[in-house]
Design a protein around this motif. Structure first.
Motif, short mmCIF file in Angstrom:
data_model
loop_
_atom_site.label_atom_id
_atom_site.label_comp_id
_atom_site.label_asym_id
_atom_site.label_seq_id
_atom_site.Cartn_x
_atom_site.Cartn_y
_atom_site.Cartn_z
N LYS A 504 0.82 -1.22 0.00
CA LYS A 504 0.00 0.00 0.00
C LYS A 504 0.85 1.26 0.00
N ALA A 505 1.95 1.21 0.77
CA ALA A 505 2.78 2.42 0.88
C ALA A 505 3.24 2.91 -0.49
N ALA A 506 3.41 1.98 -1.43
CA ALA A 506 3.94 2.38 -2.73
C ALA A 506 3.02 3.38 -3.42
N PHE A 507 1.71 3.10 -3.43
CA PHE A 507 0.84 4.07 -4.11
C PHE A 507 0.32 5.16 -3.17
N LEU A 508 0.28 4.85 -1.87
CA LEU A 508 -0.18 5.90 -0.96
C LEU A 508 0.86 7.01 -0.84
N LYS A 509 2.09 6.70 -1.19
CA LYS A 509 3.12 7.75 -1.18
C LYS A 509 3.43 8.26 -2.58
N ASP A 510 2.95 7.57 -3.59
CA ASP A 510 3.13 8.06 -4.96
C ASP A 510 1.86 7.70 -5.72
N LEU A 511 0.93 8.61 -5.68
CA LEU A 511 -0.41 8.32 -6.17
C LEU A 511 -0.46 8.10 -7.68
N THR A 512 0.57 8.56 -8.39
CA THR A 512 0.56 8.36 -9.85
C THR A 512 0.63 6.86 -10.17
N LYS A 513 1.06 6.07 -9.20
CA LYS A 513 1.12 4.61 -9.41
C LYS A 513 -0.26 4.02 -9.72
N LEU A 514 -1.32 4.74 -9.35
CA LEU A 514 -2.67 4.23 -9.62
C LEU A 514 -2.90 4.03 -11.11
N GLU A 515 -2.11 4.69 -11.93
CA GLU A 515 -2.27 4.53 -13.38
C GLU A 515 -2.19 3.08 -13.82
N GLY A 516 -1.45 2.30 -13.03
CA GLY A 516 -1.32 0.87 -13.32
C GLY A 516 -2.66 0.16 -13.40
N LEU A 517 -3.69 0.74 -12.79
CA LEU A 517 -5.01 0.11 -12.82
C LEU A 517 -5.55 0.02 -14.25
N LEU A 518 -5.09 0.93 -15.10
CA LEU A 518 -5.59 0.94 -16.47
C LEU A 518 -5.28 -0.36 -17.20
N ASP A 519 -4.24 -1.07 -16.76
CA ASP A 519 -3.90 -2.34 -17.40
C ASP A 519 -4.89 -3.44 -17.05
N HIS A 520 -5.79 -3.16 -16.13
CA HIS A 520 -6.69 -4.23 -15.67
C HIS A 520 -8.14 -4.00 -16.09
N LEU A 521 -8.34 -3.04 -17.00
CA LEU A 521 -9.71 -2.70 -17.40
C LEU A 521 -10.43 -3.85 -18.08
N ASP A 522 -9.67 -4.79 -18.61
CA ASP A 522 -10.33 -5.90 -19.31
C ASP A 522 -10.41 -7.15 -18.46
N ASP A 523 -10.10 -7.02 -17.21
CA ASP A 523 -10.14 -8.18 -16.33
C ASP A 523 -11.47 -8.20 -15.57
N PRO A 524 -12.38 -9.08 -16.03
CA PRO A 524 -13.72 -9.06 -15.42
C PRO A 524 -13.71 -9.37 -13.92
N GLN A 525 -12.76 -10.21 -13.50
CA GLN A 525 -12.68 -10.53 -12.07
C GLN A 525 -12.38 -9.27 -11.24
N PHE A 526 -11.44 -8.50 -11.76
CA PHE A 526 -11.05 -7.27 -11.08
C PHE A 526 -12.23 -6.29 -11.04
N LEU A 527 -12.92 -6.16 -12.17
CA LEU A 527 -14.05 -5.22 -12.21
C LEU A 527 -15.14 -5.66 -11.23
N LYS A 528 -15.32 -6.94 -11.12
CA LYS A 528 -16.31 -7.46 -10.18
C LYS A 528 -15.95 -7.09 -8.75
N LYS A 529 -14.66 -7.26 -8.46
CA LYS A 529 -14.22 -6.92 -7.11
C LYS A 529 -14.36 -5.42 -6.85
N TRP A 530 -14.07 -4.65 -7.87
CA TRP A 530 -14.19 -3.18 -7.75
C TRP A 530 -15.63 -2.82 -7.40
N ALA A 531 -16.56 -3.47 -8.12
CA ALA A 531 -17.98 -3.21 -7.86
C ALA A 531 -18.38 -3.68 -6.46
#
Ligand code: TH1
Length: 858
Positions: A504-531
């Motif tokens: 957690k510290a990695a993105f909580l101290k460098d919020l631009t790391k959240l961009e990595g989420l864009l690589d998971h837009l096609d992962d239905p499992q991930f989207l389900k968990k997000w919901a």
């Protein structure tokens, strides 16, 4: 002399040995139960357990705090100070546990003692020493500077009463009650009874030689320091927020007391204590009140005296003050620090006027938060003269020297001189605090790209001509991802960590790391968990509504949230916590635009009522939430709240529609309520934005001419993409023209905007209780419609329809939500505080993490 006395190893082990294991934690909590609270296991309730846990956590903070201060004292680094009349901190325990990395251990320890940590967290009262965005921003900046290991201290006031508590009366109106947040001991503050300063008011000032003066007589009040420790995240670095409390210098007037006049004897001591008794509950406009001016001087004078004392410990010549001290002025409220530092330097430190001015203008930095003309602080000259006679002289002197320089650069331009003068002519004359803050500061910034551009183009235009543009820059506001992601949305934080395979510290101290989420837009499992995370946050809010208002809500419905009024900070938070946002293009005063929303709800209700059951089946179920406090004197705003509450009472009971539309006004909006509300929202409405509390003319025109929405909205849209936010509203450049038409060629509401007319009529006819009550509010729409609701209502309704439509495609909606969160990196307050450090406090040294840990405070 040997230091420490005795065995150094024993000292070190003893200092270090606090709260490392669960057993240490239970020992330390029980120790506080028995000693600090003088209680025992058998009579310990949740509140007592909270206090003991808090004191035990505070022990950790104190050790780190001591080490940090010792480190900075020894290294003699440059320090920055953030002067703010408001710090909207919210609760501390959860934040401290997360920042210290001790949450899990305390969870276990508290559990072993038979309590539940979440229950204890709920016992804490919010520290609500602020009105809204400005104060919350200050709190985010403290968290970021501590986490970035920057030596920054905050200075503020320790109000006995924070922002008022909001209750809803039987008729639906807002009622205000005091917020006695200090009723019980506050475990998060440390009284520093040894750190006190005497602050003078009134009296007379006599000029002597060399521009100097002697200021004497009047009333002296004591300022006493209270320290609040600010833990960094994932570092031992712990900064300080120093809050001042006012006390009478002498207990009471002995002469009157001896003469038997007891009331008179305590009068002046009461007036001294009154200075820090209450936060003014008005955003943007609180001018002309003597007590407010007293607060401003009391706080700036005590803070400067303290800063100067610390500087003097360094044993450097006074001319090097700006090399060791930078002071950020949060809006114009602390502007008196400028003449106060002049007074100290010239009258007390024997510095020449010219050298003193050089020191002052290298020390201060000024942040402007609004360009609304009515929000620009002004103080009557007679009041200043009476309360602070020496400062009035200094302001006149600064003005004289300044205007001579302007005259030299722009000979004969009298209008320019009149505009730039620190003194506005009139009866009485007024002091323009923004002008003073500008000329007394090294640099001036606005709080969003567009806002900073406006600052340069409007209120500071003459100053840009005079100084050149480089004095004026931008720092876009930010929010701390610790509180607004990890703390208030732990499920999301966990999911992000798992998905990105990062601690957690990695993105909580460098919020631009959240961009990595864009690589998971096609992962239905991930989207389900997000919901699923969103769903559980909605359940949490539903539970809150059930326990506080007694209503069960449909958590399958879309949650639509409009909180507070004018705050960009909250819209950034909404995006970070994964919901979408609608922005209005035409800007209006805050509560007026809540009128837009409530009229939209009424419109939706009327439509649902007229639908056939088959049609209703297709409708998108929706729950609308409002929260926010109206300034106690703002009649129309309070009437709007009353309308919202009474519309809710009818709609929520209507068996035809209640599954499809319900409405809640959640009383007593606070940081803690925001922490529940925001992560649960599917969409948040920012239909009125920064700095539009009351009206606004030239500036609004300006925004519209530029054909752009205001403030950070545009930057957010730039980052997340326009397709992930919903803009609506008039793009006409001619708001003034529209107003003119409204005024001189009025078209009846029924003709101009039938949908709005219908909603207005529903209110007037008494559908939601006595319609007559709301006439003053309805007339603002029917008659001059200053905020142009009639111009925007149709496009607002269309935008909401688009939102409904988009929500039907749930997968796509979730993807939008992921995309926006992924692009929020820019809006971290870590980035913002770095901007300040680089642009303003340039030589602020950063300390290295390990260095700090290795230094044990002996
Ligand atoms: C707010 C602004 O309205 C808001 O847009 C901004 O995000 C926030 O500051 C932080 O920058 C302001 N609050 C106040 C409060 C007072 C006076 C002026 C402003 S501007 C008392």
């Amino acid at each position: 002399e040997k230091w420490p006395r005795g065995d150094e190893k024993v000292w070190k082990a003893a200092i270090r040995g606090v709260d490392k294991d669960v057993s240490d934690i239970t020992t330390s909590v029980v120790h506080h139960v028995q000693t600090s609270l003088a209680r025992q296991a058998h009579n310990l309730d949740n509140f007592g357990a909270y206090q003991a846990a808090a004191l035990s956590v505070r022990d950790n903070l104190l050790v780190n705090w001591n080490e940090t201060q010792l480190h900075f004292n020894r290294s003699g680094s440059k320090r920055a100070y953030y002067l703010s009349l408001e710090f909207l901190m919210g609760r501390t325990l959860d934040n401290a546990l997360l920042n210290l990395g001790l949450k899990e251990k305390y969870n276990d320890g508290i559990d072993k003692l038979g309590f539940n940590l979440e229950d204890l967290l709920d016992q804490e009262r919010d520290a609500a020493l602020g009105n809204g965005g400005l104060g919350r921003l200050a709190a985010c900046y403290l968290d970021s500077s501590a986490s970035q290991e920057l030596p920054l201290w905050g200075y503020g006031l320790r109000y006995q009463y924070g922002i008022f508590q909001q209750l809803i009366g039987p008729d639906g109106s807002q009622l205000e009650a005091p917020d006695p947040w200090l009723q019980h001991d506050n475990p998060w503050e440390l009284p520093r009874l040894d750190v006190t300063y005497e602050i003078r008011f009134y009296g007379h000032s006599e000029r002597i030689e060399d521009g100097k003066a002697i200021w004497s007589g009047g009333q002296e009040v004591l300022a006493i320091a209270y320290d609040v420790m600010i833990p960094g995240y994932d570092t031992k670095n712990t900064n300080n927020l120093r809050l001042w409390e006012s006390k009478p210098k002498r207990g009471f007037d002995l002469n009157s007391f001896n003469a038997g006049d007891y009331e008179r004897a305590v009068e002046s001591s009461n007036s001294a204590a009154a200075i820090t008794s209450v936060l003014y509950p008005n955003d943007h406009t609180t001018f002309g009140k003597e007590l407010r001016l007293k607060q401003q001087y009391f706080w700036t004078a005590a803070s400067l005296a303290d800063i100067l004392r610390r500087f003097k410990n360094l044993d450097k010549p006074i001319t090097e003050f700006p090399d060791y001290v930078s002071i950020q002025l949060n809006d114009t409220h602390p502007t008196l620090a400028i003449p106060e530092l002049m007074r100290i330097l010239v009258d007390e430190e024997d510095v020449s006027w010219t050298n003193a001015w050089d020191i002052v203008t290298r020390t201060f930095f000024f942040t402007n938060h609004t360009v609304l003309p009515e929000a620009l602080e002004k103080w009557p000259v007679p009041l200043m003269q009476h309360l602070l006679p020496r400062h009035m002289q200094i302001i006149f002197d600064i003005n004289l020297v300044f205007l001579q320089a302007v005259e030299k650069k722009f000979p004969g331009d009298r209008e320019r001189l009149a505009r730039m003068s620190l003194i506005e002519e009139g009866i009485p004359q007024n002091i323009r605090m923004a002008n003073l803050a500008c000329i007394g500061s090294h640099k001036v910034n606005g709080v969003a790209e567009l806002h900073s551009e406006l600052v340069r183009a409007t209120i500071m235009k003459d100053f840009v001509d005079f100084y050149g543009v480089s004095k004026f820059f931008n720092v876009t506001n930010g929010i701390t991802p610790r509180r607004w992601l990890d703390q208030c949305n732990p499920g999301l934080s966990k999911l992000i960590s798992e998905t990105l395979k990062l601690p957690k510290a990695a993105f909580l101290k460098d919020l631009t790391k959240l961009e990595g989420l864009l690589d998971h837009l096609d992962d239905p499992q991930f989207l389900k968990k997000w919901a699923a995370v969103k769903q559980s946050n909605k359940e949490r809010l539903a539970h809150y509504v059930e326990t506080t208002l007694g209503f069960t809500i449909n958590t399958q419905a879309m949650f639509d949230v409009q909180i507070k009024a004018s705050d960009l900070l909250y819209c950034q938070i909404a995006l970070l916590t994964a919901s979408l946002t609608a922005f209005a293009r035409v800007q209006g005063g805050s509560f007026w635009r809540q009128t837009l929303n409530i009229m939209g709800v009424i419109h939706r209700y009327i439509k649902l009522k007229t639908m056939t059951p088959a049609e209703r089946k297709k409708a998108n179920p929706k729950v609308v939430f409002f929260a926010g406090k109206a300034a106690p004197g703002y009649y129309i705003a309070k009437l709007t709240i009353r309308l919202i509450v009474n519309v809710a009472r009818i709609i929520n009971e209507d068996p035809d529609t209640k599954d499809l539309l319900s409405l809640f006004f959640l009383p007593d909006y606070s940081v803690s309520l925001a922490e529940i509300l925001i992560p649960a929202s599917d969409i948040s409405q920012h239909i009125s934005t920064a700095g539009t509390e009351a009206s606004g003319t030239s500036n609004m025109k300006f925004w519209l001419e530029r054909r752009t929405p205001y403030g950070a909205n545009i930057e957010i849209a730039e980052e997340v993409g326009e397709s992930n936010v919903f803009f609506f509203g008039h793009l006409t450049p001619a708001v003034e023209e529209l107003r003119y038409q409204h005024l001189y060629h009025p078209v009846p509401l029924e003709q101009k905007c039938p949908a709005l007319a219908e909603a207005v009529q529903a209110v007037a006819s008494g559908l939601f209780g006595d319609g007559g009550v709301y006439e003053p509010l309805l007339n603002t729409i029917r008659q001059n419609d200053y905020y142009l609701l009639t111009e925007d209502f149709d496009s607002y309704i269309q935008a909401l329809a688009l939102v409904d439509e988009a929500y039907q495609d749930r997968m796509e909606w979730i993807k939008k939500s992921v995309r926006t969160t992924a692009k929020m990196g820019k809006f971290s307050s870590d980035r913002a505080i770095q901007d300040y450090a680089q642009e303003c406090w340039v030589s602020s040294e950063r300390i290295v993490h390990n260095q700090c840990i290795d230094l044990i405070g002996l």
